[in-house]
Design a protein around this motif. Structure first.
Motif, PDB file in Angstrom:
ATOM      1  N   LEU A  78      -4.529   5.018  -6.912  1.00  0.00           N
ATOM      2  CA  LEU A  78      -4.477   6.063  -8.100  1.00  0.00           C
ATOM      3  C   LEU A  78      -2.940   6.482  -8.373  1.00  0.00           C
ATOM      4  O   LEU A  78      -2.667   6.920  -9.420  1.00  0.00           O
ATOM      5  CB  LEU A  78      -5.712   6.814  -7.778  1.00  0.00           C
ATOM      6  N   VAL A  79      -2.269   6.503  -7.246  1.00  0.00           N
ATOM      7  CA  VAL A  79      -0.966   7.240  -7.136  1.00  0.00           C
ATOM      8  C   VAL A  79       0.162   6.129  -7.332  1.00  0.00           C
ATOM      9  O   VAL A  79       1.196   6.420  -7.218  1.00  0.00           O
ATOM     10  CB  VAL A  79      -0.641   8.216  -6.134  1.00  0.00           C
ATOM     11  N   THR A  80      -0.271   4.744  -7.339  1.00  0.00           N
ATOM     12  CA  THR A  80       0.814   3.956  -7.678  1.00  0.00           C
ATOM     13  C   THR A  80       1.349   4.015  -9.062  1.00  0.00           C
ATOM     14  O   THR A  80       0.755   4.503 -10.096  1.00  0.00           O
ATOM     15  CB  THR A  80       0.313   2.378  -7.446  1.00  0.00           C
ATOM     16  N   ASN A  81       2.582   3.110  -9.310  1.00  0.00           N
ATOM     17  CA  ASN A  81       3.126   3.123 -10.636  1.00  0.00           C
ATOM     18  C   ASN A  81       2.299   2.316 -11.529  1.00  0.00           C
ATOM     19  O   ASN A  81       2.111   2.923 -12.621  1.00  0.00           O
ATOM     20  CB  ASN A  81       4.619   2.498 -10.618  1.00  0.00           C
ATOM     21  N   MET A  82       1.653   1.339 -11.150  1.00  0.00           N
ATOM     22  CA  MET A  82       0.771   0.329 -11.881  1.00  0.00           C
ATOM     23  C   MET A  82      -0.255   1.372 -12.582  1.00  0.00           C
ATOM     24  O   MET A  82      -0.552   1.064 -13.792  1.00  0.00           O
ATOM     25  CB  MET A  82       0.361  -1.039 -11.112  1.00  0.00           C
ATOM     26  N   VAL A  83      -1.168   1.661 -11.647  1.00  0.00           N
ATOM     27  CA  VAL A  83      -2.319   2.499 -12.263  1.00  0.00           C
ATOM     28  C   VAL A  83      -1.825   3.719 -13.001  1.00  0.00           C
ATOM     29  O   VAL A  83      -2.705   3.899 -13.948  1.00  0.00           O
ATOM     30  CB  VAL A  83      -3.292   2.771 -10.953  1.00  0.00           C
ATOM     31  N   TYR A  84      -0.823   4.149 -12.409  1.00  0.00           N
ATOM     32  CA  TYR A  84      -0.321   5.515 -13.618  1.00  0.00           C
ATOM     33  C   TYR A  84      -0.205   4.841 -15.069  1.00  0.00           C
ATOM     34  O   TYR A  84      -0.442   5.716 -16.012  1.00  0.00           O
ATOM     35  CB  TYR A  84       1.016   6.169 -12.815  1.00  0.00           C
ATOM     36  N   GLU A  85       0.501   3.906 -14.930  1.00  0.00           N
ATOM     37  CA  GLU A  85       0.914   3.180 -16.188  1.00  0.00           C
ATOM     38  C   GLU A  85      -0.293   2.804 -16.921  1.00  0.00           C
ATOM     39  O   GLU A  85      -0.375   2.475 -18.291  1.00  0.00           O
ATOM     40  CB  GLU A  85       2.021   2.514 -16.346  1.00  0.00           C
TER      41      GLU A  85
END
Length: 383
Positions: free
Chosen positions: A88-95
């Motif tokens: 949930l706090v990774t760049n991929m899921v943020y984007e």
């Protein structure tokens, strides 16, 4: 008017997004999932219920309880709990928020986590909606139940229960998902246990006492009523479902089997008089205090002795079916009680003036009704 221009424009947008995704993916891979999970302590789940890290700790406690109950690998379940929200706090899921769980599975797999753990991370989000698939593996199913029951109990305790059509935390959907998984896996874990485990964990943040737990159990019962009635057999009579749930809705697969058994009983040509006889037994006991066990030596009339004798033989055969959950067969056996029950009511005055005689007759009917109510409360049937 110029499809090539439209195509070219779309290709430029897609290329840019894919380039972004590639960059975010490479950046995410510079850290392992455990380090991403450590960042969850800075992300609020809900103001009264703490951070997502707090939620993960609660999920872990609930899920390991459940794993022990259903015989699923406890260590794999605990590992999935530790990592299930990390992406949930990774760049991929943020984007790309729709990739929550999916990226967790990829990152876990690339990091060398066992397949059951990687799959469990994605599975614990399933089903995401009414038409979505259920979890593929048991590990993810266990964690998914734990995640949802924590949310449901926590929100009820925090005063965030659904009101009318408003359900901002998706609690109705969460409960339907839990019920669907329990039915699919045939896991006879009492709903009251799930609620109690979650209440114990959430109680450190918000009080989750008996009233909260009772409200959550009734919330489950209401959803189960709709789920059984709206399943593959949408013609199941509502009163059959009500009768089964009135006798108990804690064991979800068991409740469905009992509702199916009562619905099959309804197909008998003699159903109405049969159900009426069963209801008569229950109705006469409705406002009566428990009279204990009947004393065969205190029976006065021949038809009450005959009913006791018949019941003893029928109960023994029915019990063999009840013990293995074959409720359809048990009801077929119990249907043989109709004739002696009818004779009893035709010739015997249950509410005799003599207290000893009256209480003994009520005890006889209570013993019979106790066998019926292992399957259904026949007072709920429309006959």
């Amino acid at each position: 008017s110029n499809p090539e221009t439209v195509q070219h424009g779309n290709e430029r947008v897609l290329a840019a997004r894919l380039s972004d995704a590639q960059f975010f993916f490479k950046e995410d891979r510079k850290r392992d999932l455990d380090s991403w999970a450590a960042k969850l302590s800075g992300v609020v789940f809900q103001a009264k219920l703490g951070t997502i890290a707090d939620k993960v700790a609660r999920i872990r406690a609930i899920a390991t309880h459940l794993a022990d109950q259903v015989g699923v690998d406890r260590d794999a379940v605990a590992r999935v709990c530790d990592l299930c929200k990390a992406d949930l706090v990774t760049n991929m899921v943020y984007e790309f928020p729709d990739l929550q769980g999916t990226m967790g599975r990829y990152y876990a797999s690339l990091a060398g986590e066992p397949d059951a753990v990687a799959q469990g991370i994605e599975d614990h989000y399933l089903p995401r909606g009414a038409q979505d698939a259920l979890p593929k593996g048991d590990v993810g199913a266990v964690v998914g139940i734990a995640d949802r029951i924590d949310t449901v109990v926590g929100c009820f305790a925090a005063g965030l229960a659904p009101s009318g059509s408003a359900d901002p935390y998706g609690l109705r959907r969460a409960v339907v998902a839990i019920l669907g998984i329990l039915l699919d896996r045939n896991w006879s874990v009492p709903v009251s246990d799930l609620v109690a485990w979650a209440a114990t964990e959430v109680d450190g943040k918000v009080p989750a006492g008996d009233d909260v737990q009772a409200s959550v159990r009734e919330f489950f019962r209401t959803r189960l009523r709709g789920l059984i009635g709206g399943g593959k057999d949408k013609t199941m009579p509502v009163d059959c479902i009500e009768a089964a749930l009135a006798a108990g809705a804690d064991d979800v697969p068991d409740a469905r089997r009992r509702a199916e058994a009562v619905a099959q009983l309804r197909e008998r040509p003699d159903f109405e008089p049969l159900a009426a006889a069963f209801k008569r037994v229950a109705n006469i006991l409705k406002d009566q205090a428990s009279a204990g066990e009947p004393d065969p030596e205190a029976f006065v009339e021949g038809d009450e002795r005959a009913l006791w004798t018949s019941f003893g033989e029928i109960e023994e055969r029915a019990k063999r079916h009840l013990d293995i959950g074959d409720y359809k067969a048990a009801l077929q056996v119990l249907a043989e009680l109709k004739a002696p029950v009818d004779r009893f009511f035709d010739s015997v005055l249950v509410m005799d003036k003599d207290d000893k005689v009256r209480n003994n007759r009520l005890a006889l009917l209570g013993r019979i009704n106790a066998t019926f109510t292992q399957i259904a409360d026949f007072r709920q049937l429309a006959v």
